[in-house]
Structures are given as C-alpha cells and as structure tokens.
Design a protein around this motif. Structure first.
Motif, PDB file in Angstrom:
ATOM      1  N   HIS A  21       0.803  -1.224   0.000  1.00 45.02           N
ATOM      2  CA  HIS A  21       0.000   0.000   0.000  1.00 45.02           C
ATOM      3  C   HIS A  21       0.836   1.275   0.000  1.00 45.02           C
ATOM      4  O   HIS A  21       0.303   2.357  -0.188  1.00 45.02           O
ATOM      5  N   GLN A  52      -8.281  -6.337  -1.244  1.00 45.28           N
ATOM      6  CA  GLN A  52      -7.486  -5.436  -0.394  1.00 45.28           C
ATOM      7  C   GLN A  52      -7.979  -5.549   1.046  1.00 45.28           C
ATOM      8  O   GLN A  52      -8.458  -4.577   1.644  1.00 45.28           O
ATOM      9  N   ILE A  55      -7.370  -3.211   4.175  1.00 42.21           N
ATOM     10  CA  ILE A  55      -8.238  -2.096   4.583  1.00 42.21           C
ATOM     11  C   ILE A  55      -9.156  -2.563   5.721  1.00 42.21           C
ATOM     12  O   ILE A  55      -9.197  -1.952   6.791  1.00 42.21           O
ATOM     13  N   ARG A  61      -5.358   2.495   5.259  1.00 45.98           N
ATOM     14  CA  ARG A  61      -6.646   3.143   5.040  1.00 45.98           C
ATOM     15  C   ARG A  61      -7.017   3.148   3.559  1.00 45.98           C
ATOM     16  O   ARG A  61      -6.160   3.000   2.695  1.00 45.98           O
ATOM     17  N   SER A  62      -8.297   3.369   3.303  1.00 43.39           N
ATOM     18  CA  SER A  62      -8.768   3.503   1.929  1.00 43.39           C
ATOM     19  C   SER A  62      -7.973   4.569   1.185  1.00 43.39           C
ATOM     20  O   SER A  62      -7.667   4.411   0.003  1.00 43.39           O
ATOM     21  N   GLU A  66      -6.113   4.385  -2.384  1.00 42.82           N
ATOM     22  CA  GLU A  66      -6.394   5.312  -3.493  1.00 42.82           C
ATOM     23  C   GLU A  66      -5.107   5.986  -3.977  1.00 42.82           C
ATOM     24  O   GLU A  66      -4.903   6.161  -5.178  1.00 42.82           O
ATOM     25  N   PRO A  90     -12.568  -4.459  -0.074  1.00 37.30           N
ATOM     26  CA  PRO A  90     -11.861  -3.965   1.109  1.00 37.30           C
ATOM     27  C   PRO A  90     -12.105  -4.815   2.350  1.00 37.30           C
ATOM     28  O   PRO A  90     -11.589  -4.501   3.426  1.00 37.30           O
TER      29      PRO A  90
END
Ligand SMILES: [Mg+2]
Ligand SMILES: [Zn+2]
Length: 179
Positions: A21, A52, A55, A61-62, A66, A90
């Motif tokens: 990530h 994922q 998450i 974290r999201s 992103e 997620p």
C-alpha cells in the motif's frame, strides 16, 4: 458489450510486498507494460480486480489504497496504457462479502457498469484464486503468472491449462487463443 482483460494487481502488475500500500513500493513487474500494450492494441479493455483486505483488517486506510492506485495508473498512463476501472474488495476474509475474489461479485459489477462481456473476457493473476474467479464468473479463461515475476522463482505457476512466465507471455497466450 466488450471484451475485457481483468488484472489482479499485487504480484501480477506490481511487486507484492504483502499488504502492499505504500506509494514508494509501487514497482511494475517485467513484461507488464509490453503485455498490456499488446492486449489494448488487440482491442481488449483493461480493468484491475483486487482483494485489499488490509483495509478491513485496519493495516492501512482507503486513502492509502487510493494514493497507490493513482501512482500505479499514472505510471501506466506514462507508458501509454489506460486502465478503465479498478474494482477492489476492502473486506476481511471472514466478512462473508460477495466481492472477495474468487467470489465473482466484482466481475459482475464490471459487467453491469462497464458492459463487460464476461464470456469473452479473461483474467490474469498470480494465484489460484484468480483462476477460480474466472471460472465462477463464466469468463473465457484465465492465465496464471508467477507471483512477482519469473525472475524471483518463488512459485511456479499451477498446472492449469494456461500459465505463462510473465504478463507479456500471458497476453500472447490470450491473443493466440483468439485466433
Ligand atoms: Mg495477486
Ligand atoms: Zn468484499
């Protein structure tokens, strides 16, 4: 309705460092740019489909996800490759959702939202789970590549009908099947 190649992300497009990530860990694997280019030139649309659970587990974290995606899509765009959509699950594995691969939920979303013709679409991934995803979603087929590329030699692709040493070879396999 159009043909897609659905791409696993971690271990297939980028090096899988385990719950990958961090933007600075975004590293395209050998053969990826070449393979995606060939598929796009042959008229396939491209989308990423990725679990994922980091998450849901609270490992990141999201927003981290992103940010990683933005970086990855930017790197690919720079090489002239456009990814139309990214679908991710997620959730934790024990959440019982219908979108964690190999559950076909994410591909059904791609069918409904992007007009993907699943019966003429393929999956490329580094895990048996990705192959099973293609089967459950009724895809034309799947090609398995070694996790993090053949050079690392950590894992030989499974004994399934379709396996390839890298993404460029996987693309060639799909195009060859088409003829
Ligand atoms: Mg993977
Ligand atoms: Zn899910």
């Amino acid at each position: 309705m159009s043909r897609f190649v659905f791409l696993d992300r971690d271990g297939t497009l980028v090096r899988d460092a385990g719950y990958t990530h961090r933007v600075e860990d975004c590293e395209l694997l050998p053969g990826v740019v070449d393979g995606l280019r060939r598929l796009a030139q042959a008229g396939y649309r491209l989308a990423i489909v990725t679990n994922q659970s980091g998450i849901g587990r609270g490992y990141f974290r999201s927003a981290d996800f992103e940010a990683f995606q933005r970086r990855l899509l930017q790197d690919l765009a720079r090489a002239g490759i456009s990814i139309e959509a990214t679908y991710h699950c997620p959730h934790r594995p024990d959440a019982g959702c219908d979108c964690r691969t190999p559950e076909p939920g994410l591909l059904f979303r791609a069918r409904d939202e992007l007009g993907a013709d699943l019966a003429r679409s393929w999956v490329i991934g580094d895990s048996e789970r990705d192959i099973e995803l293609a089967r459950r979603a009724g895809c034309a087929g799947a090609v398995r590549v070694p996790k993090n590329g053949a050079a690392e030699g950590a894992e030989t692709p499974g004994t399934g009908a379709h396996s390839a040493p890298d993404l460029a070879a996987a693309a060639a396999k799909i195009l060859e099947r088409e003829r």
